[in-house]
Enzyme design. Sequence first.
Site, mmCIF file in Angstrom:
data_model
loop_
_atom_site.group_PDB
_atom_site.id
_atom_site.type_symbol
_atom_site.label_atom_id
_atom_site.label_comp_id
_atom_site.label_asym_id
_atom_site.label_seq_id
_atom_site.Cartn_x
_atom_site.Cartn_y
_atom_site.Cartn_z
ATOM 1 N N GLU A 225 -1.978 -7.031 7.707
ATOM 2 C CA GLU A 225 -0.636 -6.933 8.280
ATOM 3 C C GLU A 225 -0.551 -7.786 9.551
ATOM 4 O OE1 GLU A 225 2.336 -6.849 8.051
ATOM 5 O OE2 GLU A 225 2.916 -4.765 7.690
ATOM 6 N N HIS B 258 0.820 -1.216 0.000
ATOM 7 C CA HIS B 258 0.000 0.000 0.000
ATOM 8 C C HIS B 258 0.856 1.269 0.000
ATOM 9 C CE1 HIS B 258 0.976 0.856 4.207
ATOM 10 N NE2 HIS B 258 0.799 -0.429 4.439
#
Length: 210
Positions: free
Chosen positions: A84, A11
Amino acid sequence: MSAATVVLWRHGRTPFNAENRFQGQLDVPLDEVGRAQAAASAAHLAGAGATALVASDLTRATDTARALSALTGVEVQLDPALREVDAGCWQGLLHTEITASWPQEYAAWRRGDDVRAGGGERRSEMAARTARAVERHADAVPDGGTLVVASHGAALKGALLQLLGLDLAAWGALAGFRNARWAVLARARHGWVLGEYNAGPPAAGEGVEG
């Protein structure tokens, strides 16, 4: 059915990245720089011929993937298995704060040891989770297709090592994924082969893993 190519895409930058905060699974959005990074990377990846596009369901990864979807028309699938690492009590803290309160534990995490990040996930647990998700989505892609996966720095590195059949002890041998950069894996007879790593356009304001 299976993808011939997998693109692992981190990202764009978030405010936590800019401040060197450990975000883990906190849902932190892209900042202005991160949105520009995602748009620039999407413009490059638009020519990769994505067959399928999947993203972590955390906003920073989802919005990064949507920048590519807007250019290609490929719908984004969301998968929480691509989140994550769960960094427990470290989440939201500055890296300097973590170092001050958990010096040994954080040093072990940074050098690649299989420790629980902030009492949350082990690196091996995260890597197994994300690698399984990538394989599952790759297997659902028509033969010869390209899967693009928008996820997070540590999650992607863990998946990459596992997909390549490398021990997690090799963690420190690879630089961290930079914001809005990607790695390209190609399927070979014996498994996955790394073709590109930290590829992408020049990007300002990149953040560390987490």
